[in-house]
Design an enzyme around this catalytic site. Structure first.
Site, PDB file in Angstrom:
ATOM      1  CG  HIS A  52      -1.917   1.023   1.326  1.00 33.08           C
ATOM      2  ND1 HIS A  52      -2.083   1.793   2.455  1.00 33.08           N
ATOM      3  CD2 HIS A  52      -2.844   1.453   0.440  1.00 33.08           C
ATOM      4  CE1 HIS A  52      -3.080   2.644   2.257  1.00 33.08           C
ATOM      5  NE2 HIS A  52      -3.557   2.461   1.042  1.00 33.08           N
TER       6      HIS A  52
ATOM      7  CD  GLU B  50      -2.620   1.843  -3.491  1.00 37.76           C
ATOM      8  OE1 GLU B  50      -3.511   2.650  -3.839  1.00 37.76           O
ATOM      9  OE2 GLU B  50      -1.759   2.114  -2.637  1.00 37.76           O
TER      10      GLU B  50
ATOM     11  CG  ASP C 243      -2.764   6.717  -4.142  1.00 36.53           C
ATOM     12  OD1 ASP C 243      -3.922   6.280  -4.056  1.00 36.53           O
ATOM     13  OD2 ASP C 243      -1.870   6.452  -3.304  1.00 36.53           O
TER      14      ASP C 243
ATOM     15  CG  HIS D 192      -3.591   8.637  -0.385  1.00 35.28           C
ATOM     16  ND1 HIS D 192      -4.250   9.328   0.610  1.00 35.28           N
ATOM     17  CD2 HIS D 192      -4.401   7.604  -0.714  1.00 35.28           C
ATOM     18  CE1 HIS D 192      -5.402   8.729   0.868  1.00 35.28           C
ATOM     19  NE2 HIS D 192      -5.521   7.682   0.093  1.00 35.28           N
TER      20      HIS D 192
END
Length: 247
Positions: free
Chosen positions: A8, A35, A37, A50
């Site tokens: 993450h 992962e 953004d 993020h």
């Protein structure tokens, strides 16, 4: 038992989140899925961040949407984490792709949902992101997620071969996730862990959808989810997962 363990925002307990330093930790720990953004600067360049604001994870403040690319390259995204990362920059998408290729990573890109309400910037993000994907090694798996089903529908119109996933918050438990995902053409659902039940997971699986749960920072909870049939978890502690989950 191979499961998808998504790092993450990178290995964000070992290095500042959403930085190249955090991404490079994956290979060291045998983690295969990243992962991250994607958002846009004021002048329309893709930025890896993020939050909509810079305050929490950089030495700057204010909205990322008000800064130009030239201003963003001066942002320190590491000193808040520790002195060892002073001067760590916000990465460009091209730099992220270089790490993906060099370390043979798979990646889940999240398209920020707020852009769905601005057709010009939404399409700008999708167009630039789609073009950049041509630089990813074909051996890497790509998954694109968003809290906006419309964003995913628009992306799939440009990149129909790439799998997509709809993100859901626990406040959305009353919604028909299966219908929403199917309408968007998504192959997966990414629900928040809070309030998620075994019956919900099994219903999603029965509908042919993959289920990857966020954000799971407990090995025992992850094991429970896997026993329910979940395919993967997003976690800040990828480095703590036993190798049986990764290989």
């Amino acid at each position: 038992m191979t499961k998808q363990i998504f790092a993450h925002r990178g290995l964000s307990r070992l290095a500042p989140e959403n930085t190249l330093a955090a991404y490079r930790e994956l290979k060291k720990h045998g983690v295969k899925w990243l992962e991250t953004d994607l958002d846009l600067t004021q002048d329309g360049d893709i930025v890896i961040l993020h939050d909509a604001d810079l305050d929490r994870t950089t030495d700057h403040s204010g909205s990322v949407h008000e800064l130009t690319h030239d201003e963003l390259v001066k942002v320190d995204a590491g000193s808040w984490f520790s002195d060892a990362f002073i001067g760590e920059p916000l990465p460009t998408l091209a730099q992220v792709i270089q790490v993906i290729n060099a370390d043979q990573l798979n990646v889940n890109f999240e398209l920020k949902a707020h852009l769905a309400g601005d057709p010009v910037r939404r399409d700008q993000l999708i167009r630039q992101f789609s073009a950049a994907l041509a630089g990813v090694n074909p051996a890497s798996q790509i998954l694109v997620s968003s809290f906006s089903p419309e964003m995913l529908t628009r992306f799939s119109a440009v990149q129909p071969a790439i799998k997509t996933a709809v993100l859901f918050k626990k406040e959305q438990l009353a919604q028909d996730w299966i219908a929403i995902a199917q309408k968007a053409g998504a192959s997966a659902v990414h629900p928040e862990v809070g309030g998620l039940t075994k019956d919900r997971v099994r219903a999603l699986k029965a509908a042919g959808l993959a289920v990857n749960v966020w954000t799971v920072n407990s090995l025992s909870k992850a094991n429970q989810l896997f026993n329910w049939g979940a395919d993967g978890v997003f976690t800040d502690i990828s480095q703590d997962f036993p190798s049986r989950y990764l290989n």
